[in-house]
Design a protein around this motif. Structure first.
Motif, PDB file in Angstrom:
ATOM      1  N   LEU A  74       0.852  -1.181   0.000  1.00 28.81           N
ATOM      2  CA  LEU A  74       0.000   0.000   0.000  1.00 28.81           C
ATOM      3  C   LEU A  74       0.888   1.231   0.000  1.00 28.81           C
ATOM      4  CD1 LEU A  74      -3.076   0.659   0.152  1.00 28.81           C
ATOM      5  CD2 LEU A  74      -2.819   0.794   2.638  1.00 28.81           C
ATOM      6  N   TYR A  75       0.497   2.235  -0.787  1.00 28.80           N
ATOM      7  CA  TYR A  75       1.277   3.474  -0.876  1.00 28.80           C
ATOM      8  C   TYR A  75       0.572   4.563  -0.071  1.00 28.80           C
ATOM      9  CZ  TYR A  75       4.110   7.198  -2.913  1.00 28.80           C
ATOM     10  OH  TYR A  75       4.977   8.246  -3.093  1.00 28.80           O
ATOM     11  N   VAL A  76       1.354   5.306   0.705  1.00 25.87           N
ATOM     12  CA  VAL A  76       0.843   6.356   1.585  1.00 25.87           C
ATOM     13  C   VAL A  76       1.313   7.712   1.068  1.00 25.87           C
ATOM     14  CG1 VAL A  76       0.761   7.220   3.964  1.00 25.87           C
ATOM     15  CG2 VAL A  76       1.003   4.744   3.522  1.00 25.87           C
ATOM     16  N   THR A  77       0.408   8.649   0.943  1.00 26.70           N
ATOM     17  CA  THR A  77       0.786   9.966   0.438  1.00 26.70           C
ATOM     18  C   THR A  77      -0.129  11.053   1.006  1.00 26.70           C
ATOM     19  OG1 THR A  77       1.247  11.217  -1.594  1.00 26.70           O
ATOM     20  CG2 THR A  77      -0.699   9.825  -1.618  1.00 26.70           C
ATOM     21  N   GLU A  78       0.259  12.294   0.804  1.00 25.68           N
ATOM     22  CA  GLU A  78      -0.544  13.465   1.194  1.00 25.68           C
ATOM     23  C   GLU A  78      -0.938  13.463   2.678  1.00 25.68           C
ATOM     24  OE1 GLU A  78      -0.624  15.821  -0.736  1.00 25.68           O
ATOM     25  OE2 GLU A  78      -0.503  15.062  -2.784  1.00 25.68           O
ATOM     26  N   VAL A  79       0.042  13.195   3.547  1.00 22.50           N
ATOM     27  CA  VAL A  79      -0.201  13.322   4.987  1.00 22.50           C
ATOM     28  C   VAL A  79      -0.219  14.810   5.316  1.00 22.50           C
ATOM     29  CG1 VAL A  79       0.592  12.719   7.298  1.00 22.50           C
ATOM     30  CG2 VAL A  79       1.041  11.166   5.367  1.00 22.50           C
ATOM     31  N   ALA A  80      -1.343  15.301   5.765  1.00 13.69           N
ATOM     32  CA  ALA A  80      -1.480  16.743   5.966  1.00 13.69           C
ATOM     33  C   ALA A  80      -2.348  17.042   7.172  1.00 13.69           C
ATOM     34  CB  ALA A  80      -2.078  17.392   4.718  1.00 13.69           C
ATOM     35  N   VAL A  81      -1.961  18.079   7.933  1.00 11.59           N
ATOM     36  CA  VAL A  81      -2.700  18.507   9.119  1.00 11.59           C
ATOM     37  C   VAL A  81      -2.853  20.027   9.061  1.00 11.59           C
ATOM     38  CG1 VAL A  81      -2.632  18.727  11.642  1.00 11.59           C
ATOM     39  CG2 VAL A  81      -1.949  16.581  10.555  1.00 11.59           C
ATOM     40  N   LEU A  82      -4.029  20.527   9.406  1.00 14.54           N
ATOM     41  CA  LEU A  82      -4.252  21.971   9.452  1.00 14.54           C
ATOM     42  C   LEU A  82      -3.195  22.643  10.328  1.00 14.54           C
ATOM     43  CD1 LEU A  82      -8.126  22.199   9.977  1.00 14.54           C
ATOM     44  CD2 LEU A  82      -6.872  22.841   7.904  1.00 14.54           C
ATOM     45  N   PRO A  83      -2.661  23.783   9.902  1.00 14.07           N
ATOM     46  CA  PRO A  83      -1.655  24.475  10.724  1.00 14.07           C
ATOM     47  C   PRO A  83      -2.129  24.714  12.158  1.00 14.07           C
ATOM     48  CG  PRO A  83      -1.771  25.473   8.553  1.00 14.07           C
ATOM     49  CD  PRO A  83      -2.903  24.478   8.636  1.00 14.07           C
ATOM     50  N   GLU A  84      -3.398  25.081  12.303  1.00 15.72           N
ATOM     51  CA  GLU A  84      -3.920  25.376  13.642  1.00 15.72           C
ATOM     52  C   GLU A  84      -4.249  24.130  14.453  1.00 15.72           C
ATOM     53  OE1 GLU A  84      -7.502  26.089  10.807  1.00 15.72           O
ATOM     54  OE2 GLU A  84      -5.307  26.094  10.734  1.00 15.72           O
ATOM     55  N   ALA A  85      -4.085  22.946  13.835  1.00 16.56           N
ATOM     56  CA  ALA A  85      -4.369  21.696  14.543  1.00 16.56           C
ATOM     57  C   ALA A  85      -3.109  20.897  14.829  1.00 16.56           C
ATOM     58  CB  ALA A  85      -5.338  20.839  13.716  1.00 16.56           C
ATOM     59  N   ARG A  86      -1.963  21.502  14.611  1.00 14.09           N
ATOM     60  CA  ARG A  86      -0.716  20.783  14.852  1.00 14.09           C
ATOM     61  C   ARG A  86      -0.416  20.671  16.338  1.00 14.09           C
ATOM     62  NH1 ARG A  86       2.469  23.730   9.873  1.00 14.09           N
ATOM     63  NH2 ARG A  86       1.338  22.648   8.213  1.00 14.09           N
ATOM     64  N   ARG A  87       0.526  19.773  16.646  1.00 23.61           N
ATOM     65  CA  ARG A  87       0.935  19.447  18.019  1.00 23.61           C
ATOM     66  C   ARG A  87      -0.126  18.657  18.766  1.00 23.61           C
ATOM     67  NH1 ARG A  87       3.812  24.437  17.784  1.00 23.61           N
ATOM     68  NH2 ARG A  87       1.969  25.621  18.327  1.00 23.61           N
ATOM     69  N   THR A  88      -1.236  18.349  18.125  1.00 28.58           N
ATOM     70  CA  THR A  88      -2.306  17.606  18.792  1.00 28.58           C
ATOM     71  C   THR A  88      -2.116  16.094  18.683  1.00 28.58           C
ATOM     72  OG1 THR A  88      -3.642  17.584  16.778  1.00 28.58           O
ATOM     73  CG2 THR A  88      -3.978  19.430  18.301  1.00 28.58           C
TER      74      THR A  88
END
Length: 313
Positions: free
Chosen positions: A173-187
């Motif tokens: 399986l290929y994993v791509t586009e891991v993304a988190v909202l800037p204001e939701a980081r460190r969570t």
């Protein structure tokens, strides 16, 4: 002929059957299940305690087509300085690509948390970063859940590659586009997304996961290493891994001078491989050595609007 090629392609991706959209892969812990977590995620706790408590309250589910606009806007958040006309073009193209890849079996996972937690999470990050994220007005949502991030998994990238030929269909399986909202980081949203990928992979009998990461994205590399991935070396590894990278047009310097690591994670101690024989292997290695000299391979992953897509964590 073209019909035979299309049939072979669809036969290959048919071994991967995406789960039903909306399926929950990781449930949030409730206050009754873990009072320690609930107490940690209070406004009076330290930042470390607070975000540790938030992490286990984040749910991960399979995205639905109604999530496409949130995912598109999330990917747009990388390009905050885009002109309005380019922003609209990017979002439209992103939604089209999501639908196109979904038809090939690609699946997005979404991390979300109760909307009531949003303001306190954002307030913590605003205080930490000194940025307001343009959050005078909350992001519009018709859901009781706050969309925090997403990741995409797929199998069609392996079709026609040597790596795809040497692993039984449905085992990678290929994993791509891991993304988190800037204001939701460190969570811990990115960590939960990676755990969701593992949960989905195990559920579907996948043995190995692969992903690419920019060599300069130290935060992402750390995230993936903590999730159990390792970098596949370019010197001491089999050329099929470099061929896979070249097919996706992610080899060194291909995407505006950027370089990428290929990383892997095995979910079993003995992943399955198909023996192609010594003669076929020797022929492939010789052909790859020649191709790497001439850089004859071309491919594409994602799309560009003004600049190349970067992965957020």
């Amino acid at each position: 002929d073209q019909y035979a090629q299309e049939r072979a392609f669809h036969n290959y991706i048919s071994y991967w059957q995406p789960p039903q959209s909306g399926s929950i892969l990781l449930h949030p812990q409730t206050n009754d299940e873990n009072s320690v977590v609930a107490n940690a995620a209070t406004s009076s706790s330290s930042d470390a305690e607070y975000f540790a408590g938030v992490r286990d309250q984040i749910a991960v589910r399979v995205a639905t087509p109604w999530d496409d606009i949130d995912i598109a806007n999330l990917r747009l958040s990388v390009f905050s300085e885009m002109a309005p006309d380019l922003q609209a073009k990017f979002c439209q193209k992103s939604c089209e690509v999501l639908d196109h890849r979904r038809n090939k079996g690609a699946t997005c996972l979404v991390a979300a948390i109760d909307c009531n937690r949003r303001d306190s999470i954002v307030a913590r990050n605003v205080y930490q970063d000194g940025a307001d994220y343009d959050l005078i007005k909350p992001r519009e949502s018709t859901s009781s859940q706050w969309f925090m991030g997403s990741v995409e998994v797929s199998v069609h990238e392996f079709y026609g590659t040597e790596l795809g030929k040497r692993r039984p269909a449905g085992t990678i399986l290929y994993v791509t586009e891991v993304a988190v909202l800037p204001e939701a980081r460190r969570t811990g949203a990115a960590t939960r997304l990676m755990l969701g990928v593992d949960e989905l992979a195990v559920l579907k009998g996948v043995e190995s996961l692969y992903l690419h990461v920019d060599v300069n994205n130290k935060a992402a590399i750390t995230l993936y290493e903590k999730a159990g991935y390792r970098i596949i070396g370019k010197i001491d590894s089999h050329p099929m891994f470099e061929e896979f990278t070249m097919r996706l047009n992610l080899h060194d310097g291909a995407t505006k001078g950027r370089n990428h690591y290929l990383m892997e994670k095995h979910l079993t101690d003995s992943p399955s491989w198909i023996d192609v024989g010594e003669a076929a292997d020797a022929k492939f290695v010789a052909e790859m050595n020649a191709a790497m000299q001439a850089r004859e391979f071309r491919g594409s992953l994602g799309f560009e609007v003004g600049t190349s897509i970067q992965h957020l964590t």
